[in-house]
Design an enzyme around this catalytic site. Structure first.
Site, short mmCIF file in Angstrom:
data_model
loop_
_atom_site.label_atom_id
_atom_site.label_comp_id
_atom_site.label_asym_id
_atom_site.label_seq_id
_atom_site.Cartn_x
_atom_site.Cartn_y
_atom_site.Cartn_z
N ASP A 132 1.25 4.80 0.44
CA ASP A 132 1.05 3.93 -0.72
C ASP A 132 -0.01 4.56 -1.61
O ASP A 132 -0.84 5.34 -1.14
CB ASP A 132 0.53 2.55 -0.28
CG ASP A 132 1.62 1.66 0.31
OD1 ASP A 132 2.81 1.99 0.17
OD2 ASP A 132 1.26 0.64 0.91
N ARG A 182 7.95 7.78 -4.63
CA ARG A 182 8.18 6.37 -5.01
C ARG A 182 7.49 6.14 -6.35
O ARG A 182 6.26 6.23 -6.46
CB ARG A 182 7.59 5.43 -3.97
CG ARG A 182 7.68 3.96 -4.42
CD ARG A 182 6.72 3.08 -3.65
NE ARG A 182 7.05 3.03 -2.24
CZ ARG A 182 6.16 2.72 -1.29
NH1 ARG A 182 4.91 2.47 -1.60
NH2 ARG A 182 6.52 2.68 -0.04
C1 LIG Z 1 8.75 -0.97 -3.01
C2 LIG Z 1 7.50 -1.10 -3.82
C3 LIG Z 1 6.39 -0.39 -3.43
C4 LIG Z 1 5.22 -0.47 -4.19
N1 LIG Z 1 4.15 0.32 -3.85
C5 LIG Z 1 3.06 0.32 -4.64
C6 LIG Z 1 2.00 1.24 -4.42
O1 LIG Z 1 2.00 2.04 -3.47
N2 LIG Z 1 0.93 1.18 -5.26
C7 LIG Z 1 0.88 0.32 -6.32
O2 LIG Z 1 -0.10 0.33 -7.08
N3 LIG Z 1 1.89 -0.55 -6.55
C8 LIG Z 1 2.96 -0.57 -5.74
N4 LIG Z 1 3.99 -1.44 -6.02
C9 LIG Z 1 3.81 -2.54 -7.02
C10 LIG Z 1 4.17 -2.06 -8.41
O3 LIG Z 1 3.23 -1.12 -8.85
C11 LIG Z 1 4.20 -3.23 -9.40
O4 LIG Z 1 2.96 -3.84 -9.44
C12 LIG Z 1 5.24 -4.28 -9.09
O5 LIG Z 1 6.40 -3.74 -8.55
C13 LIG Z 1 5.60 -5.06 -10.37
O6 LIG Z 1 6.19 -4.21 -11.30
P1 LIG Z 1 7.77 -4.26 -11.65
O7 LIG Z 1 8.19 -2.86 -11.99
O8 LIG Z 1 8.48 -4.83 -10.50
O9 LIG Z 1 7.94 -5.16 -12.89
P2 LIG Z 1 6.99 -6.07 -13.80
O10 LIG Z 1 6.50 -5.25 -14.95
O11 LIG Z 1 5.98 -6.81 -12.98
O12 LIG Z 1 8.07 -7.10 -14.32
C14 LIG Z 1 9.11 -6.68 -15.18
C15 LIG Z 1 10.29 -7.61 -15.06
O13 LIG Z 1 10.83 -7.54 -13.72
C16 LIG Z 1 11.32 -8.83 -13.34
N5 LIG Z 1 10.52 -9.34 -12.21
C17 LIG Z 1 9.32 -8.89 -11.79
N6 LIG Z 1 8.89 -9.61 -10.74
C18 LIG Z 1 9.82 -10.55 -10.51
C19 LIG Z 1 9.95 -11.62 -9.59
N7 LIG Z 1 8.97 -11.90 -8.70
N8 LIG Z 1 11.05 -12.40 -9.63
C20 LIG Z 1 12.01 -12.16 -10.54
N9 LIG Z 1 11.94 -11.17 -11.46
C21 LIG Z 1 10.88 -10.38 -11.45
C22 LIG Z 1 11.13 -9.74 -14.54
O14 LIG Z 1 12.29 -9.68 -15.32
C23 LIG Z 1 9.96 -9.07 -15.26
O15 LIG Z 1 9.90 -9.39 -16.63
C24 LIG Z 1 5.18 -1.34 -5.32
C25 LIG Z 1 6.31 -2.03 -5.72
C26 LIG Z 1 7.48 -1.91 -4.99
C27 LIG Z 1 8.68 -2.63 -5.47
#
Ligand SMILES: Cc1cc2nc3c(=O)[nH]c(=O)nc-3n(C[C@H](O)[C@H](O)[C@H](O)COP(=O)(O)OP(=O)(O)OC[C@H]3O[C@@H](n4cnc5c(N)ncnc54)[C@H](O)[C@@H]3O)c2cc1C
Length: 306
Positions: A132, A182
């Site tokens: 991560d 990732r």
């Molecule tokens: C598998 C995985 C591993 C990760 N590992 C790390 C890491 O190592 N380090 C790190 O800093 N971050 C990590 N993250 C978190 C990541 O950085 C984001 O903070 C998080 O995924 C939110 O960003 P997003 O791209 O999903 O969309 P966002 O910009 O949060 O949302 C964009 C759109 O996505 C949809 N959406 C988002 N959340 C939801 C929900 N709960 N329900 C329904 N629709 C939704 C909505 O349409 C929203 O408008 C990880 C995320 C994932 C999925």
């Protein structure tokens, strides 16, 4: 503003004590967290794998401050990997590791030794490890450790965060054969000097980074719930002639589960990031910061308990 307040609370031990003292409905935490022990993690993994999904498991805990804490985290991963192998859940399930849980903040060498043992056990179990990415002060250390781990365990992956200004360059550097990257947007509160601040800039950076990874020789892991990002990734995979086994989608446990299944039915590999353990506070707060609707859900559940 909303996001920075919640992220500040994520780092506050006072807020942590307050939230944990509230008799939280089990359904709130269990929406995003598999449970407290490795039995829960294995049960949820079994269910997801039966649904055609892949899994990466995260033992919750970060910012370990003592060698004993780092050892305990390492031992939990070793036990978990034994459990995954015994349950024949590898290679569908791999593990995600936060180096800060292994002592990165106070002894990088120790954290690396622990990470190396986890990688060796994963390899023995027929699976792999993804590191991560945490706040920007750890990025160089994490990437340096990744490079050293990859000399013995080439399949070790790493997360990169599109909100960091440096990430396009990191993607270029790391888009090499076999390199599992990732790509996520990033979940920490970061200063403007190192990170884009507006959602639009973070999203534009995500797409630029995705283009580099999709065009490169590595294995991109598109970690986002954003419908636009998912659509663009599907489009780019066709543009760059990548088959469904040449990249994957990743989403968090409890977030857009229907979409996870839809993509899997389309033939894509969809890996669900499944956290478990008792230290769910920081993880849960970052999920709340991402989506105001989650806070409303959380508040409603608290009210319904009181
Ligand atoms: C598998 C995985 C591993 C990760 N590992 C790390 C890491 O190592 N380090 C790190 O800093 N971050 C990590 N993250 C978190 C990541 O950085 C984001 O903070 C998080 O995924 C939110 O960003 P997003 O791209 O999903 O969309 P966002 O910009 O949060 O949302 C964009 C759109 O996505 C949809 N959406 C988002 N959340 C939801 C929900 N709960 N329900 C329904 N629709 C939704 C909505 O349409 C929203 O408008 C990880 C995320 C994932 C999925």
């Amino acid at each position: 503003m909303f996001r920075s307040v919640i992220l500040a609370a994520a780092g506050s031990s006072r807020a942590e004590r307050l939230v944990q003292s509230v008799p939280l409905s089990r359904s709130i935490v269990s929406r995003f967290v598999a449970g407290t022990g490795s039995d829960d993690a294995l049960r949820v993994t079994r269910e997801l794998v039966a649904d055609g999904l892949a899994v990466t498991l995260d033992y919750l805990g970060e910012d370990t401050t003592t060698p004993a804490g780092a050892e305990a985290a390492r031992d939990e991963y070793l036990r978990l990997l034994d459990g995954l192998a015994a349950s024949e859940l590898t290679p569908a399930a791999e593990v995600s590791v936060k180096l800060s849980a292994l002592g990165q903040a106070f002894d990088e060498k120790l954290a690396e030794e622990h990470a190396r043992l986890i990688c060796a056990k994963a390899s023995e179990a027929g699976t792999t490890v993804t590191l991560d990415m945490e706040d920007h002060t750890t990025t160089d250390s994490t990437l340096e450790m990744l490079a050293r781990l990859r000399t013995d365990f080439p399949t070790v992956g790493v997360a990169l965060q599109s909100y960091l200004r440096r990430t396009e360059a990191d993607c270029r550097e790391l888009a090499t054969p076999g390199s599992r990257i990732r790509l996520c947007k990033g979940a920490y509160a970061e200063p403007e000097s190192v990170a884009y601040q507006s959602r639009l800039d973070v999203d534009k950076s995500y797409v630029r980074c995705m283009n580099i990874l999709m065009a490169g020789d590595g294995y991109p892991m598109i970690a986002s719930h954003d419908p636009r990002i998912v659509t663009i990734a599907e489009d780019r995979s066709k543009w760059f002639d990548r088959g469904v086994d040449e990249f994957e989608f990743q989403m968090l446990y409890g977030v857009r589960p229907e979409e996870q299944l839809r993509l899997a039915r389309e033939g894509y590999t969809v890996r669900v990031y499944v956290p478990y353990g008792t230290q769910w506070y920081g993880y849960l707060m970052r999920r709340l910061a991402e989506r105001p609707a989650n806070v409303a859900f959380f508040a409603r559940a608290l009210r319904s308990r009181s």
